[in-house]
Structure formats: C-alpha cells, structure tokens
Design a protein around this motif. Structure first.
Motif, PDB file in Angstrom:
ATOM      1  N   VAL A  94       0.818  -1.178   0.122  1.00 20.14           N
ATOM      2  CA  VAL A  94      -0.070  -0.033   0.086  1.00 20.14           C
ATOM      3  C   VAL A  94       1.033   1.279   0.060  1.00 20.14           C
ATOM      4  O   VAL A  94       1.998   1.098   0.106  1.00 20.14           O
ATOM      5  CB  VAL A  94      -1.050   0.014   1.282  1.00 20.14           C
ATOM      6  CG1 VAL A  94      -1.862  -0.942   1.104  1.00 20.14           C
ATOM      7  CG2 VAL A  94      -0.235  -0.131   2.408  1.00 20.14           C
ATOM      8  N   ASN A  95       0.197   2.256  -0.066  1.00 19.88           N
ATOM      9  CA  ASN A  95       0.772   3.718  -0.159  1.00 19.88           C
ATOM     10  C   ASN A  95       1.652   4.079   1.254  1.00 19.88           C
ATOM     11  O   ASN A  95       0.925   3.856   2.489  1.00 19.88           O
ATOM     12  CB  ASN A  95       0.024   4.893  -0.150  1.00 19.88           C
ATOM     13  CG  ASN A  95       0.747   6.224  -0.280  1.00 19.88           C
ATOM     14  OD1 ASN A  95       1.103   6.789   0.670  1.00 19.88           O
ATOM     15  ND2 ASN A  95       0.942   6.433  -1.561  1.00 19.88           N
ATOM     16  N   TYR A 104       3.248   6.494   2.530  1.00 24.03           N
ATOM     17  CA  TYR A 104       2.948   7.655   3.565  1.00 24.03           C
ATOM     18  C   TYR A 104       1.572   7.453   4.268  1.00 24.03           C
ATOM     19  O   TYR A 104       1.442   8.130   5.253  1.00 24.03           O
ATOM     20  CB  TYR A 104       2.760   8.902   2.597  1.00 24.03           C
ATOM     21  CG  TYR A 104       4.089   9.121   1.755  1.00 24.03           C
ATOM     22  CD1 TYR A 104       5.157   9.500   2.393  1.00 24.03           C
ATOM     23  CD2 TYR A 104       3.980   9.110   0.349  1.00 24.03           C
ATOM     24  CE1 TYR A 104       6.356   9.985   1.705  1.00 24.03           C
ATOM     25  CE2 TYR A 104       5.167   9.328  -0.130  1.00 24.03           C
ATOM     26  CZ  TYR A 104       6.380   9.838   0.485  1.00 24.03           C
ATOM     27  OH  TYR A 104       7.368   9.911  -0.278  1.00 24.03           O
ATOM     28  N   TRP A 155       0.342   4.706   5.203  1.00 25.71           N
ATOM     29  CA  TRP A 155       0.570   3.699   6.272  1.00 25.71           C
ATOM     30  C   TRP A 155       1.193   4.241   7.383  1.00 25.71           C
ATOM     31  O   TRP A 155       0.779   4.073   8.451  1.00 25.71           O
ATOM     32  CB  TRP A 155       1.614   2.717   5.662  1.00 25.71           C
ATOM     33  CG  TRP A 155       1.814   1.423   6.616  1.00 25.71           C
ATOM     34  CD1 TRP A 155       2.971   1.434   7.179  1.00 25.71           C
ATOM     35  CD2 TRP A 155       0.945   0.433   6.891  1.00 25.71           C
ATOM     36  NE1 TRP A 155       2.799   0.176   8.175  1.00 25.71           N
ATOM     37  CE2 TRP A 155       1.549  -0.423   7.760  1.00 25.71           C
ATOM     38  CE3 TRP A 155      -0.191  -0.091   6.608  1.00 25.71           C
ATOM     39  CZ2 TRP A 155       1.045  -1.409   8.535  1.00 25.71           C
ATOM     40  CZ3 TRP A 155      -0.821  -1.341   7.173  1.00 25.71           C
ATOM     41  CH2 TRP A 155      -0.141  -2.020   8.103  1.00 25.71           C
ATOM     42  N   ASP A 157      -5.199   1.751  -1.868  1.00 32.03           N
ATOM     43  CA  ASP A 157      -4.606   2.099  -3.030  1.00 32.03           C
ATOM     44  C   ASP A 157      -3.082   2.240  -2.704  1.00 32.03           C
ATOM     45  O   ASP A 157      -2.651   2.466  -1.316  1.00 32.03           O
ATOM     46  CB  ASP A 157      -5.201   3.484  -3.426  1.00 32.03           C
ATOM     47  CG  ASP A 157      -4.942   3.651  -4.901  1.00 32.03           C
ATOM     48  OD1 ASP A 157      -4.107   2.818  -5.601  1.00 32.03           O
ATOM     49  OD2 ASP A 157      -5.692   4.436  -5.418  1.00 32.03           O
ATOM     50  N   SER A 158      -2.297   2.122  -3.610  1.00 30.34           N
ATOM     51  CA  SER A 158      -0.814   2.337  -3.397  1.00 30.34           C
ATOM     52  C   SER A 158      -0.422   4.000  -3.844  1.00 30.34           C
ATOM     53  O   SER A 158       0.759   4.179  -3.882  1.00 30.34           O
ATOM     54  CB  SER A 158      -0.111   1.385  -4.454  1.00 30.34           C
ATOM     55  OG  SER A 158      -0.481   1.551  -5.690  1.00 30.34           O
ATOM     56  N   ARG A 159      -1.313   4.761  -4.073  1.00 32.63           N
ATOM     57  CA  ARG A 159      -1.274   5.974  -4.526  1.00 32.63           C
ATOM     58  C   ARG A 159      -1.723   6.762  -3.360  1.00 32.63           C
ATOM     59  O   ARG A 159      -2.647   6.472  -2.598  1.00 32.63           O
ATOM     60  CB  ARG A 159      -1.962   6.464  -5.837  1.00 32.63           C
ATOM     61  CG  ARG A 159      -1.543   5.737  -6.957  1.00 32.63           C
ATOM     62  CD  ARG A 159      -2.300   5.896  -8.124  1.00 32.63           C
ATOM     63  NE  ARG A 159      -3.714   5.325  -7.863  1.00 32.63           N
ATOM     64  CZ  ARG A 159      -4.547   5.367  -8.780  1.00 32.63           C
ATOM     65  NH1 ARG A 159      -4.616   6.210  -9.890  1.00 32.63           N
ATOM     66  NH2 ARG A 159      -5.798   4.524  -8.548  1.00 32.63           N
ATOM     67  N   LEU A 160      -1.285   7.900  -3.012  1.00 32.48           N
ATOM     68  CA  LEU A 160      -1.630   8.980  -1.882  1.00 32.48           C
ATOM     69  C   LEU A 160      -2.887   9.660  -2.625  1.00 32.48           C
ATOM     70  O   LEU A 160      -2.994  10.619  -3.092  1.00 32.48           O
ATOM     71  CB  LEU A 160      -0.466   9.844  -1.711  1.00 32.48           C
ATOM     72  CG  LEU A 160      -0.867  11.072  -0.529  1.00 32.48           C
ATOM     73  CD1 LEU A 160      -1.445  10.223   0.676  1.00 32.48           C
ATOM     74  CD2 LEU A 160       0.407  11.919  -0.190  1.00 32.48           C
ATOM     75  N   ARG A 161      -4.039   9.127  -2.196  1.00 33.33           N
ATOM     76  CA  ARG A 161      -5.301   9.698  -2.620  1.00 33.33           C
ATOM     77  C   ARG A 161      -6.348   9.495  -1.403  1.00 33.33           C
ATOM     78  O   ARG A 161      -6.145   8.837  -0.681  1.00 33.33           O
ATOM     79  CB  ARG A 161      -6.036   8.973  -4.007  1.00 33.33           C
ATOM     80  CG  ARG A 161      -4.958   8.938  -4.930  1.00 33.33           C
ATOM     81  CD  ARG A 161      -5.584   8.164  -5.991  1.00 33.33           C
ATOM     82  NE  ARG A 161      -7.317   8.012  -6.272  1.00 33.33           N
ATOM     83  CZ  ARG A 161      -7.658   8.339  -7.425  1.00 33.33           C
ATOM     84  NH1 ARG A 161      -7.165   8.911  -8.225  1.00 33.33           N
ATOM     85  NH2 ARG A 161      -9.202   8.448  -7.440  1.00 33.33           N
ATOM     86  N   ARG A 207       4.964  13.280   3.262  1.00 36.40           N
ATOM     87  CA  ARG A 207       5.465  13.214   1.394  1.00 36.40           C
ATOM     88  C   ARG A 207       6.223  14.300   1.405  1.00 36.40           C
ATOM     89  O   ARG A 207       7.336  14.521   0.872  1.00 36.40           O
ATOM     90  CB  ARG A 207       4.490  13.099   0.639  1.00 36.40           C
ATOM     91  CG  ARG A 207       4.613  13.015  -0.754  1.00 36.40           C
ATOM     92  CD  ARG A 207       3.426  12.838  -1.566  1.00 36.40           C
ATOM     93  NE  ARG A 207       3.763  12.737  -2.954  1.00 36.40           N
ATOM     94  CZ  ARG A 207       3.963  13.642  -4.002  1.00 36.40           C
ATOM     95  NH1 ARG A 207       3.752  14.957  -3.558  1.00 36.40           N
ATOM     96  NH2 ARG A 207       4.394  13.695  -5.367  1.00 36.40           N
TER      97      ARG A 207
END
Length: 156
Positions: A52-53, A55, A57, A102-106, A150
């Motif tokens: 996962v993302n 940040y 986490w 998600d693996s993106r910071l959204r 980030r």
C-alpha cells in the motif's frame, strides 16, 4: 546378474523421479528443469515493498499511535486497533479499523471504521452509536499527516 538388475532398477528409479518432477512442474509449483524458459528471475524492487501507499501507512500509524495496536497487515493494508478507553471517560471505549485501499496517495484510497461501546448498567460493554463525523475527522487527519510526510521527504 544382480548387478545388471540393479542398474535397470536404478534407471527406472531415476526415470520415475524425473517424470514425477515434470508432472509437478505442470501444476505450476516449480519450473520445468529442462525447458529453455527456466531462468531464475531476480526479485523486483517492489517485492520487498509494502503493498500500500507508504505515506498513508505511516500516517495511519502516527495518527492512531495513542491507541493500542491489535493487528497491522502492510501487504493487505489493514490496521486494527484494540479497544481504547479515554482516562477522562472510563465508561466508553473506541476501536478503529483502517483500510488503505490504494498504492497512491489519494483521499479515496483510505477508509476508516470506528466502533464505540459504552458500559451498561450491569457493567458489561454494549455497542453504542458514534458521531459519523469521527470517521471523517480521522481520515482527514491521516491524509494531512501523509501529505506532511510526503512533503518532508521531497524537500529532503
């Protein structure tokens, strides 16, 4: 004659072992040892990374650090806290489950579930409703912390 029979038996055993290895390879459990495509692949850079993302986490762990941690799965993206009782209000307790999707910071890559219990008249814990804004406030707090992490990583 026993020496010749031993060689034949040894040959049959080797053949049987090779056939069983090839039949196991057909199951996908191991690669075929004599095929041209049986190259050893080096692990990718992402193999050791969390699923996962990072940040989100870290921000989740930072934000919920006041609560005891029950379970954390960095590959599935699930963090579950244990029950937390505020010393100022010993008759209620909270528990959180955070899903990082998600693996993106959204903002839509995060889902928080909050559970609240109050102590009943008989002394047992009873499920109680909580303010719906609590989950949104926790999500916003986690996202703010993730953005801070980030930015601090980008600036060096």
């Amino acid at each position: 004659m026993p020496f010749v029979r031993g060689n034949r038996m040894r040959g049959l055993m080797i053949t049987a072992a090779a056939l069983s290895a090839l039949s196991l390879a057909a199951c996908g459990g191991m690669s075929m040892p004599f095929s041209k495509s049986s190259k050893v692949k080096a692990p990718s850079d992402n193999a050791a990374a969390i699923g996962v993302n990072g940040y989100l986490w870290r921000a989740t762990l930072d934000t919920l650090s006041f609560m005891p941690l029950q379970s954390a799965d960095p590959y599935g993206g699930v963090i579950i806290t244990d029950w937390y009782t505020n010393p100022e209000k010993p008759d209620e307790r909270f528990k959180c489950t955070v899903y990082i999707l998600d693996s993106r910071l959204r903002a839509d890559g995060l889902n928080v579930a909050v559970f609240r219990q109050s102590k009943g008249a008989d002394g047992n814990w009873v499920d109680a409703p909580h303010a719906g804004q609590t989950e949104t406030d926790l999500e916003n707090s986690i996202l703010t912390r993730a953005r801070q992490l980030r930015l601090s990583n980008i600036k060096g």
